[in-house]
Every structure is written in structure tokens, then in C-alpha cells.
Design an enzyme around this catalytic site. Structure first.
Site, PDB file in Angstrom:
ATOM      1  N   GLY A 126       0.842  -1.194   0.000  1.00  0.00           N
ATOM      2  CA  GLY A 126       0.000   0.000   0.000  1.00  0.00           C
ATOM      3  C   GLY A 126       0.874   1.240   0.000  1.00  0.00           C
ATOM      4  CG  LEU A 153      -1.732  10.552   2.451  1.00  0.00           C
ATOM      5  CD1 LEU A 153      -2.741  11.367   3.236  1.00  0.00           C
ATOM      6  CD2 LEU A 153      -0.547  11.420   2.047  1.00  0.00           C
ATOM      7  CB  ALA A 154      -0.344   5.013   5.958  1.00  0.00           C
ATOM      8  N   GLY A 155       1.494   4.385   3.533  1.00  0.00           N
ATOM      9  CA  GLY A 155       2.505   3.507   2.958  1.00  0.00           C
ATOM     10  C   GLY A 155       3.611   4.271   2.237  1.00  0.00           C
ATOM     11  CB  SER A 164     -14.870  18.853   1.875  1.00  0.00           C
ATOM     12  OG  SER A 164     -14.182  19.214   3.046  1.00  0.00           O
ATOM     13  NE  ARG A 175     -15.959  13.985   9.032  1.00  0.00           N
ATOM     14  CZ  ARG A 175     -14.859  13.698   8.352  1.00  0.00           C
ATOM     15  NH1 ARG A 175     -14.437  12.444   8.293  1.00  0.00           N
ATOM     16  NH2 ARG A 175     -14.205  14.638   7.751  1.00  0.00           N
ATOM     17  CD  GLU A 181      -9.909   4.426   5.911  1.00  0.00           C
ATOM     18  OE1 GLU A 181      -9.424   5.260   5.120  1.00  0.00           O
ATOM     19  OE2 GLU A 181     -11.090   4.044   5.853  1.00  0.00           O
ATOM     20  NE  ARG A 218     -11.109   9.647   9.539  1.00  0.00           N
ATOM     21  CZ  ARG A 218     -11.267  10.705   8.740  1.00  0.00           C
ATOM     22  NH1 ARG A 218     -10.777  11.884   9.082  1.00  0.00           N
ATOM     23  NH2 ARG A 218     -11.931  10.588   7.606  1.00  0.00           N
ATOM     24  CG  LEU A 223      -5.734  13.658   5.078  1.00  0.00           C
ATOM     25  CD1 LEU A 223      -5.799  14.990   4.320  1.00  0.00           C
ATOM     26  CD2 LEU A 223      -5.573  12.521   4.088  1.00  0.00           C
TER      27      LEU A 223
HETATM   28  C1  LIG Z   1     -13.624  11.402  -0.362  1.00  0.00           C
HETATM   29  C2  LIG Z   1     -12.766  11.361   0.871  1.00  0.00           C
HETATM   30  C3  LIG Z   1     -12.308  12.542   1.430  1.00  0.00           C
HETATM   31  C4  LIG Z   1     -11.507  12.511   2.570  1.00  0.00           C
HETATM   32  N1  LIG Z   1     -11.085  13.691   3.097  1.00  0.00           N
HETATM   33  C5  LIG Z   1     -10.288  13.657   4.191  1.00  0.00           C
HETATM   34  C6  LIG Z   1      -9.804  14.868   4.749  1.00  0.00           C
HETATM   35  O1  LIG Z   1     -10.081  15.959   4.260  1.00  0.00           O
HETATM   36  N2  LIG Z   1      -8.995  14.801   5.829  1.00  0.00           N
HETATM   37  C7  LIG Z   1      -8.644  13.610   6.392  1.00  0.00           C
HETATM   38  O2  LIG Z   1      -7.896  13.610   7.346  1.00  0.00           O
HETATM   39  N3  LIG Z   1      -9.089  12.442   5.867  1.00  0.00           N
HETATM   40  C8  LIG Z   1      -9.904  12.441   4.793  1.00  0.00           C
HETATM   41  N4  LIG Z   1     -10.354  11.253   4.276  1.00  0.00           N
HETATM   42  C9  LIG Z   1      -9.862   9.988   4.816  1.00  0.00           C
HETATM   43  C10 LIG Z   1      -8.467   9.701   4.287  1.00  0.00           C
HETATM   44  O3  LIG Z   1      -8.352  10.137   2.963  1.00  0.00           O
HETATM   45  C11 LIG Z   1      -8.093   8.228   4.316  1.00  0.00           C
HETATM   46  O4  LIG Z   1      -8.434   7.673   5.526  1.00  0.00           O
HETATM   47  C12 LIG Z   1      -6.606   8.056   4.131  1.00  0.00           C
HETATM   48  O5  LIG Z   1      -6.170   8.738   2.991  1.00  0.00           O
HETATM   49  C13 LIG Z   1      -6.205   6.611   4.052  1.00  0.00           C
HETATM   50  O6  LIG Z   1      -4.833   6.535   3.745  1.00  0.00           O
HETATM   51  P1  LIG Z   1      -4.073   5.155   3.762  1.00  0.00           P
HETATM   52  O7  LIG Z   1      -2.680   5.466   3.351  1.00  0.00           O
HETATM   53  O8  LIG Z   1      -4.274   4.479   5.046  1.00  0.00           O
HETATM   54  O9  LIG Z   1      -4.798   4.262   2.660  1.00  0.00           O
HETATM   55  P2  LIG Z   1      -5.118   4.479   1.107  1.00  0.00           P
HETATM   56  O10 LIG Z   1      -4.840   5.842   0.625  1.00  0.00           O
HETATM   57  O11 LIG Z   1      -6.479   3.917   0.900  1.00  0.00           O
HETATM   58  O12 LIG Z   1      -4.077   3.561   0.375  1.00  0.00           O
HETATM   59  C14 LIG Z   1      -4.195   2.185   0.322  1.00  0.00           C
HETATM   60  C15 LIG Z   1      -3.063   1.636  -0.494  1.00  0.00           C
HETATM   61  O13 LIG Z   1      -3.055   0.240  -0.371  1.00  0.00           O
HETATM   62  C16 LIG Z   1      -3.005  -0.364  -1.634  1.00  0.00           C
HETATM   63  N5  LIG Z   1      -3.702  -1.642  -1.512  1.00  0.00           N
HETATM   64  C17 LIG Z   1      -4.915  -1.892  -0.967  1.00  0.00           C
HETATM   65  N6  LIG Z   1      -5.184  -3.199  -0.994  1.00  0.00           N
HETATM   66  C18 LIG Z   1      -4.131  -3.795  -1.552  1.00  0.00           C
HETATM   67  C19 LIG Z   1      -3.812  -5.141  -1.848  1.00  0.00           C
HETATM   68  N7  LIG Z   1      -4.628  -6.149  -1.533  1.00  0.00           N
HETATM   69  N8  LIG Z   1      -2.635  -5.389  -2.457  1.00  0.00           N
HETATM   70  C20 LIG Z   1      -1.764  -4.371  -2.766  1.00  0.00           C
HETATM   71  N9  LIG Z   1      -2.025  -3.103  -2.485  1.00  0.00           N
HETATM   72  C21 LIG Z   1      -3.181  -2.814  -1.885  1.00  0.00           C
HETATM   73  C22 LIG Z   1      -3.594   0.612  -2.579  1.00  0.00           C
HETATM   74  O14 LIG Z   1      -3.097   0.392  -3.868  1.00  0.00           O
HETATM   75  C23 LIG Z   1      -3.123   1.926  -1.971  1.00  0.00           C
HETATM   76  O15 LIG Z   1      -1.832   2.203  -2.434  1.00  0.00           O
HETATM   77  C24 LIG Z   1     -11.173  11.276   3.148  1.00  0.00           C
HETATM   78  C25 LIG Z   1     -11.647  10.100   2.588  1.00  0.00           C
HETATM   79  C26 LIG Z   1     -12.469  10.134   1.478  1.00  0.00           C
HETATM   80  C27 LIG Z   1     -13.048   8.878   0.968  1.00  0.00           C
END
Ligand SMILES: Cc1cc2nc3c(=O)[nH]c(=O)nc-3n(C[C@H](O)[C@H](O)[C@H](O)COP(=O)(O)OP(=O)(O)OC[C@H]3O[C@@H](n4cnc5c(N)ncnc54)[C@H](O)[C@@H]3O)c2cc1C
Ligand code: FES
Lengths: 260, 640
Positions: B43, B46-48, B287, B333, B428, B438, B444
């Protein structure tokens, strides 16, 4: 106004990069004008699967115009007829009952087809690898407000940084030029103080990679700007040219650049 | 696997010193030894991406994976509103302590205190780092950073880049990652899906992936595995998540022994574009930042069919301002979503379906002018117009709650390590710091805190402290995982039934939305559980997955994800059944106060529920991590 459409679709089908492709014709009926273009393709794909056929492959993820995954040539236009709109944001209210819609993948040598409407855009990642960043390691950043950035510079940087990397600029350009994509990234950092230390090295390396990937030159037809769903302007190409010449002149050596 | 130890490993002592104390006590890996360790990061949201880049910068060898064609397209890209940080740039009384308390309270006292404090502490460094990366955050005329407010807070601490904050933060992290590719320390594997985890001698040592272009299966081994694979909101089919978001990586790790915590804690976001038709494929968020200037209302008379602009002030009910005068439109929320549902259930809803409320910018436009509103929210208004064909500068938006975020996830300790040694979970995907709800702009913050500033430290004790013998793809554990992933794909392709994958997914989604969505009750949850089991059985005997395994096959990708959702959904429902209280996003109709607020039961349910997979169709076992609150003492939440 809501309503329903019956449509003929001519869709590019191609098994893989090595096989030859061809158009297939399909009919879809009762398409709501409130549907998005991709939802219309979902309907087609359910229909194909129920007929025991393989669905049409297309890239998509966010379906709200920000991830840059989707990208189709629709009746010869990258992302379809609307300005500042990605394929996933295009809605069927834009089409008429009885219309024939031609759907193709991006066509550009640096973006080979993977299957049907899916292409390989990894060339963009390789360009970014050559300098689409500020070289700062985690842990050594100064206090955020220690470097003020004039608001106009921040706005210009943001306008450029809005690029979603979809490749519509390349697909719509007869030369398959990536100057808008590269210009946007180079501009973002050229106008920010954080980007200054690597200014020359960045543009030279990114342009070299762009050339190596086989993207063409810009001949100012401005199709890229018209096709860009994120509103990235060709002024970024002009800045790219200036930055490039400037860097050629100054070189990337250790000597500090006089003043900017 | 019965000797589960759910100690958090968070140190004691004064809250403000815990992270420092912990860091000082941790083992280190010396710079010249780091290149001997290979770290797998699954993944690159942002986190990865932040983790992969930071670890490679330190000198570790990193292999990173995502299923999109580029890391720049992760779901994080879609985050709109902003990111919190306790900078107190607005001089309005913000502090680390206040962000900490707001987050604990916003989460309805179901998060681990020490983690949340650390998150608040790190928040300020994230902004510093992202600014240094050239992230174009909004600025004031003087050139310094601008802030806005978000729900659940009475200070302005949210940093933003127009309505594209996630995009800009992700592009920053993506750039950092690509820079490490250039340096040769990081190898990026896009269009790869993780289908299983390799656990060798009790330690996570690798993953099995499928190359989504060629269909080839691959085994990748390393010294540690980091999962940053995002949330499971798409179990509901319709959500604001990107279409590819899935539970597969987490679920496969769960089946290998990682406990899954609080799966029933899901967030329903109050401001989304309402559902239009049965063809709908996803829901679009508007948003939360819009609630800074937009006012939420419904007509005072149920079934009032006048156009909104024709309804006079005296016939409008600004119900959030009425019910929650001190937070008004900026309540958290879960509170805002439930209030919207309540109004609609009572017949006050608007729009063709009656399942919508107004979000009105008339007063803000009158006050600040259209150009100011355009500068703040232009791209959101544009998006709204594209979808609905309505112009929110002139008519109020119609909005309704939709599934948005998942607070539950794999259980992790203070080091972000799961119950499988060597398996770390970030962003997440972990059960995280948000408790039962949350706050906006905190995901983020958490994803980047985990990736930039926590994991670079906490992975070291594992690498330096455990024996990690060489391992390659011939190891029996690798072969077993590979064979089981291959067999599953083969099975999916061989069923050749009558129903498409999407039709199962839609049915599952509707079911859990009805029974395990904004409101839940015992009978409904029991029915859902039963129905999920039946649906799962039908899936495995009647799904049709066209095409082959040896090529690019999107139906097959979806089939694997839906198969896992069908298993996961049952656990989510089970968890909701078990938690006989209401808290945050988990609203059990049986447990509410007189004015319809969530009624917690701290004595009985003041724990994180962590579920252990048992194999086959056996019920999972519940383990409990008790939550202690030394600083932020639980009270009944009030936003009145
Ligand atoms: C529309 C929207 C608006 C948002 N706005 C905000 C905001 O304004 N402020 C805020 O703080 N949060 C916001 N959030 C929440 C926030 O965006 C997410 O919680 C956060 O970005 C998750 O980041 P992440 O790195 O954990 O996962 P993700 O960004 O979901 O990344 C997951 C990664 O894992 C990979 N992956 C998944 N499954 C597999 C698999 N089986 N094999 C290989 N790769 C895989 C994907 O390719 C991707 O690279 C929003 C969410 C949404 C839906
Ligand atoms: S699917 Fe993300 S931009 Fe279209």
C-alpha cells in the site's frame, strides 16, 4: 432533465499489448441521463457478462475526478466533449438518444495498450523519479512558518500541482508531447522557495527522461490545455522552456545561482 | 494461537513524555546495518508512501506494492478538506493537549490514550515536513500558512490545499517515494495485489502477490511486512471510497493470525451527494469544510414541496444550530449524520427520495461574496454541479450521509505491530487512534504520523531484537501461501455460475447498510448475519467470473475482493451485535438517551474488541484490550 437513452457503442477491444485490436459494436438501452459515463460502461459490462462474454477493461478508481486513473478517447476527444472534466465526471446527459459513441484508449507510443482501454503510463512515474520532488529527508524540516511564501506564488504552485497525471495532454497532442505534465511539476517547484536549491538539476533531468521515454516536442497546438481536466495552463510549458534554457546556461554545478 | 497478549506496550509516566521515553528506550539499527534489512510495504497511499520513503531514506531496502498503476493514485488522493495540527497559528488557544482531548472525546472514549497523545504531538512536525516538501498549502496575504475549522473542535487547526489536500499531501509523499526509487533503495511494484501473507516460524516474512497485468503469482520475502492498505468502507458497496478499496490484505493477514479490532466502528459522513438510482456505483463526498460556511436545514413542514429558495426563513429548521448551539453546524460527523437521518425518518427530508437535507450557502455568499466562496470551495461546487446538474451558488446543495471511513482495523500495539510479530499496520488499515468516531482532517494526520514519524522508529526493535533467519520462496511457508492463493483464484474461475460479482457486492452492500449502517439493533443484526452466510454460500456456488487467470482480468480482481468482504461482513455484524451500547458511529437503537444521543456503557464496554480467526466456519474468539483513561476522563459527550 432526466431521461433515458438508447446508444450504440463502438469500443476498442485488444487482448494484450502484443495482439492487434479492433472495434466491437455494442448496444445499450435505457441509459439514464443521470448516469456517469463509467456507470454506463458498468451497465455494458454487466450485460456482456450476462451474455457470457468478457467485460471491457478500463482503468478507474476514485470516480470523482482526482486520481487520474480513468482516461478514454470519447468521439475523438480526450475525456469526452466537456472541458475541465475527467471521463468519470462526464455524465450521460451530455449525449442524445440514438447516438453512436466511439470509445478508444489513449493513443500514444509512450503509453502502450495493456488491454482494451487500459494503457501503461509508467513513463510518467519515471519522469517524476528524475526530480518531481524536493530532496528533503523526513526529520530535518524547519518550522513551517519560517519561510513565508507570497500568496501569488502559492497560488501559481497550486494551479500547477493540480495535475492529476491522467495523460490526457499526451493523448490529445499529435506529437504525444508530455510538456504540459512536465511543465506543471517543474513550475510548482520553480515558484516555491523550497524548490530553488534543485531548480536546474530538476528540469534538466526530467526533460532528459521525457525525451528518453519517446514523448514528442511541443508545437504549440494547445490541445493539451483544452483536454486537461485539471485546468493546467500552457503557461507552464512556457515556464518549462525558460527554466530549461536557464538551467542549460547556468549548468547544475555547485556554483550558487546569482539571484532569483 | 490461544496465548494472545494484548498489551499495548505503551510506557507509563506523564502523558507528554511517553513517546520520548519510549523512543529513548527502543533498540536501534545502525546506519551501516540497515541495508541488510529488506522491508515490504504493501500500500502506497499516505501511510505507505510516507513509510516507504522514510525507511529508504534511512538506508533500509524497501519493496513497495500497490494495485493501481501508480502510487500517485491511491485513495488518499481524494481527501479534500484538510489535515489537523496543533500549531496554534490562529492564536485561539490550541495546543497538543487540546487536540489530544478533542480526538479522544470525538472518538467517544474508545481509543488508546497514549497513541492519541502521540498523534497530537507529532501533528506539528507533519506540517513542517510537508511544507519543506513543497506542498502548496493555503496561505494568508503575508505568506504564512492559513487555517480553517473542522467538526468537533472550537479552534481553527486545519491546514488545507484548496479542496485537494489529500492530493497535495500524497503527491508530496509520492515524490519522496519516487526519489528513493531513483536512489536505488526502493523498488516499486505497481499493479500488484497482495493475496496472502507469509508467516514463517511465527513471524511475518513475506507476501504473495498477483501481477495484475500478466496474472503471475509472486512471492516476496523480507524481514518485516508493513500493511498500509486502507479501509474497508467498500463492504457497503456504495461509499465515498475509491472503487478499488478493499479488505483483502487485512483479511488475509487476519486469517493468518492478526487480530481484527472494532470492525463495527464505521463512519458515516453527513455531507455526501444523495443516491440517485440503482445503477449508482459510488457516492461523492462534499467536504466537511463546507460546514464552515454552509448551513444545514430542512423545511419546518414535512413534505413542503416548494423550491428551497421560495421557503422563507420562518419555515426553515436549521436543526443543527437549534439542537447544538455551541458547535452548530460543526458538530462531529456521527452526530450530524444521525441528526440528518432522524429528520428524514420523521418526514422532513427533501429531494425526490426524501432522503436528503439542504446545505445552504446563501448567507455565506451574501456575507463574503461569491468570489470568496469560490476561492475556498470552487472545486467542490464544480464537482457537485457535474454530478447533479445543479448550481450550488444559486440553489442549496442536497446532501445525505454516506459510508466514508472505517475506524476498525487490524489491532496494533503502540509500535503499530499486530499480533503477528513482524507485521506492522499503518493508516486507515489499523484500528487506529480514532476510537468509535474519527474527527475530520485527522485521517491524513494519522496516516502521515504513522508513516513519517512512528514506524521509522518502531520497526527497529523488531529488526534488531528478533532472530530473522534467511528465507526465500522455497520455504514451506512461502510455498503453502502461494499454493493457497493460486487455488483460490482457480476456484473462483471454475464456478462459472449465473450471477456477476457486482450483483453479489451490491446485495451485500445494501444488506449491511440497512442492518449495520447508521442505526443497528439486535434483531436486524441477527438477520444480517444469517443472510450474509447464505449469500456467501451462494457466491461460492453461483458466481460467474469470466476470462482467465493468466491475464489482465478486472472481474477476477473484484471477485477476490468481494469474497473477502463476504467473510469480513459477518465479523463486522458480529462485533456490532456484541457491543450492546452506543458509541460514536456505532448506534444501537436500544441504547440511546432521551434526546436520541448515543448512550455509552463504559463499565461493560470500555475496551477495544479484538477478534481472533478460528478457521473454517467456527466462530471467532473475542479478546479485549481494556481502555484506561488517566487524563481525558470519560464524560457523556455534549456538543450542545
Ligand atoms: C472522499 C474522501 C475525502 C476525505 N477527506 C479527508 C480529509 O479531508 N482529511 C482527512 O484527514 N481524511 C480524509 N479522508 C480519509 C483519508 O483520505 C483516508 O483515511 C486516508 O487517505 C487513508 O490513507 P491510507 O494510506 O491508510 O490508505 P489508502 O490511501 O487507501 O491507500 C491504500 C493503499 O493500499 C493499496 N492496496 C490496498 N489493498 C491492496 C492489496 N490487496 N494489495 C496491494 N495493495 C493494496 C492501494 O493500492 C493503496 O496504495 C477522506 C476520505 C475520502 C473517501
Ligand atoms: S476515476 Fe479517478 S479521475 Fe476518474
Amino acid at each position: 432533465m432526466s431521461g433515458n437513452l438508447n446508444l450504440t457503442l463502438k469500443v476498442w477491444r485488444q487482448k494484450d499489448a502484443k495482439s492487434a485490436g479492433r472495434f466491437e459494436t455494442y448496444k445499450v438501452a435505457d441509459i439514464s441521463t443521470d448516469m456517469s459515463f463509467l456507470e454506463m460502461l458498468d451497465v455494458l459490462n454487466e450485460q456482456l457478462q450476462n451474455e457470457g462474454k468478457e467485460p471491457v477493461a478500463f482503468d478507474h478508481d476514485c470516480r470523482e475526478g482526482i486520481c487520474g486513473s480513468c482516461g478514454l478517447m470519447i468521439n475523438g476527444h480526450a475525456h469526452g466533449p466537456d472541458r475541465a472534466t475527467t471521463t468519470c465526471q462526464l455524465h450521460m446527459r451530455r449525449f442524445h438518444d440514438g447516438e453512436t459513441i466511439v470509445i478508444e484508449p489513449w493513443r500514444a507510443k509512450p503509453f502502450p495498450v495493456i488491454r482494451d482501454l487500459v494503457v501503461d503510463r509508467s513513463a510518467f512515474d519515471r519522469i517524476i523519479q528524475r526530480g518531481g520532488y524536493v530532496s528533503v529527508n523526513t526529520g530535518n524540516a524547519p518550522e513551517a512558518n519560517s519561510t513565508p511564501v507570497p500568496q501569488p506564488n502559492q497560488m501559481t504552485a497550486m494551479d500547477a500541482a493540480a495535475c492529476i497525471g491522467c495523460g490526457a495532454c499526451v493523448a490529445s497532442c499529435k506529437n504525444a508531447s508530455a510538456m504540459l505534465f512536465v511543465g506543471a511539476k517543474v513550475s510548482q517547484y520553480a515558484v516555491l522557495p523550497q524548490g530553488r536549491p534543485e531548480r536546474e538539476r530538476r528540469v534538466l533531468r526530467m526533460v532528459a527522461q521525457m525525451d528518453e521515454e519517446g514523448f514528442g516536442a511541443c508545437t504549440n497546438t494547445l490541445e493539451c490545455e483544452a483536454a486537461c481536466p485539471a485546468g493546467v495552463k500552457v503557461s507552464n510549458i512556457q515556464r518549462l522552456n525558460r527554466e530549461y534554457l536557464r538551467a542549460l546556461f547556468l549548468g547544475t554545478g555547485p556554483e550558487p545561482s546569482a539571484e532569483d | 494461537m490461544s496465548d494472545i497478549n494484548l498489551t499495548s506496550k505503551a510506557p507509563g509516566g506523564p502523558m507528554a513524555l511517553r513517546w520520548t521515553t519510549h523512543k529513548n528506550a527502543m533498540k536501534l539499527v545502525a546506519p551501516n546495518n540497515r541495508r541488510k534489512f529488506e522491508i515490504i510495504v504493501v500500500g502506497t497511499g499516505l501511510a505507505g508512501a510516507s513509510a516507504a520513503a522514510s525507511l529508504a531514506e534511512m538506508g533500509y531496502q524497501v519493496k513497495a506494492f500497490c494495485f493501481q498503476d501508480s502510487p500517485r493514485r491511491a485513495h488518499s488522493i481524494a481527501a479534500q478538506g484538510g489535515i489537523n495540527a496543533a500549531k496554534n497559528y490562529c492564536n485561539d488557544g490550541d495546543s497538543i493537549d487540546r487536540l489530544f482531548v478533542d480526538t479522544i472525546k470525538g472518538g467517544d472514549y474508545r481509543a488508546r490514550e497514549a497513541n492519541v497523545y502521540r498523534l497530537a504531538e507529532i501533528s506539528v512536525k507533519i506540517i513542517d515536513h510537508c511544507v519543506a516538501q513543497g506542498v502548496p498549502f493555503a496561505r494568508e496575504y503575508g505568506g504564512l500558512l492559513a487555517n480553517r475549522s473542522f467538526g468537533g473542535a472550537q479552534v481553527s487547526r486545519t491546514f488545507y490545499a484548496r479542496g485537494q489536500t489529500g492530493q497535495q499531501l500524497l503527491l508530496g509523499a509520492y515524490g519522496a517515494l519516487e526519489r528513493q526509487v531513483d536512489s536505488g533503495r526502493l523498488r516499486m511494484f505497481p499493479r500488484r495485489e497482495m493475496l496472502d501473507l507469509v508467516v514463517a516460524d511465527g513471524v511475518a516474512r513475506g507476501i504473495v502477490t498477483r501481477n495484475l497485468i500478466t496474472g503471475e503469482f509472486e512471492v516476496h520475502t523480507g524481514h518485516a511486512v508493513l500493511l498500509a492498505t486502507g479501509g474497508y468502507g467498500n463492504v457497503f458497496f456504495l461509499s465515498t471510497n475509491a472503487k478499488g478499496c478493499n479488505v483483502t490484505a487485512s483479511w488475509r493477514a487476519h486469517r493468518r493470525g492478526a487480530l481484527f479490532a472494532n470492525p463495527c466502528f464505521t463512519q458515516i459522513h453527513p455531507t455526501c451527494v444523495p443516491v440517485k438510482g440503482s445503477y449508482q456505483s459510488k457516492l461523492t463526498l462534499m467536504s466537511e469544510s463546507l460546514r464552515n460556511d454552509g448551513r444545514v436545514w430542512v423545511p419546518k413542514n414535512p413534505g413542503d414541496k416548494r423550491r428551497p429558495e421560495d421557503i422563507p426563513e420562518s419555515d426553515r429548521d436549521y436543526y443543527l444550530e437549534r439542537r447544538y448551539p455551541s458547535y452548530g453546524n460543526l458538530v462531529p460527523r456521527d452526530v450530524a449524520s444521525r441528526a440528518a437521518k432522524l429528520m428524514c425518518d420523521q418526514g422532513f427530508g427533501v429531494g425526490p427520495s426524501g432522503l436528503a437535507v439542504y446545505l445552504d450557502f446563501r448567507d455565506a455568499i451574501k456575507r463574503d461574496g461569491e468570489s470568496t466562496i469560490r476561492a475556498k470551495y470552487g472545486n467542490l461546487f464544480h464537482m457537485y454541479r457535474k454530478i447533479t446538474d445543479d448550481d450550488p451558488y444559486h440553489v442549496p446543495m442536497m446532501i445525505y450521509p454516506a459510508v466514508h471511513y472505517t475506524m476498525g482495523g487490524l489491532w496494533v500495539d503502540y509500535n503499530l505491530e499486530s499480533t503477528i510479530p513482524g507485521l506492522f499496520v499503518l493508516g486507515e488499515a489499523n484500528f487506529s487512534d480514532h476510537g468509535a468516531n474519527r474527527l475530520g482532517a485527522s485521517a491524513l494526520m494519522q496516516g502521515l504520523a504513522d508513516g513519517y514519524f512512528v514506524i521509522p522508529y518502531t520497526v527497529a526493535p523488531h529488526l534488531a531484537g528478533r532472530k530473522l533467519p534467511d528465507i526465500n520462496a522455497d520455504h514451506p511457508a512461502c510455498r503453502e501461501a502461494l499454493e493457497s492463493a493460486e487455488a483460490r483464484v482457480k476456484k473462483l474461475l471454475s464456478i462459472n455460475g449465473e450471477r456477476t460479482v457486482d450483483s453479489f457486492h451490491r446485495e451485500l452492500g445494501l444488506l449491511v447498510w440497512d442492518k449495520c449502517g447508521m442505526a443497528r439493533n439486535d434483531a436486524g443484526l441477527r438477520q444480517a448475519r444469517q443472510r450474509i452466510q447464505e449469500l456467501r454460500e451462494e457466491f461460492w456456488s453461483n458466481v460467474r467470473v469470466p476470462g482467465s487467470g493468466g491475464s489482465f482480468n478486472q472481474s477476477l480482481e473484484k471477485a477476490g475482493r468481494v469474497a473477502d468482504f463476504l467473510e469480513f461482513a459477518e465479523l463486522m455484524v458480529r462485533d456490532a451485535l456484541e457491543r450492546r451500547e452506543s458509541c460514536g458511529g456505532h448506534f444501537r437503537e436500544e441504547f440511546q438517551t432521551e434526546d436520541n444521543e448515543a448512550k455509552r456503557d463504559d463499565d461493560t464496554y470500555g475496551y477495544a474488541a479484538a477478534w481472533q480467526f478460528q478457521g473454517g466456519n467456527k466462530d471467532e474468539i473475542l479478546h479485549k484490550e481494556p481502555l484506561e483513561f488517566e487524563v481525558a476522563k470519560p464524560t457523556q459527550r455534549s456538543y450542545k
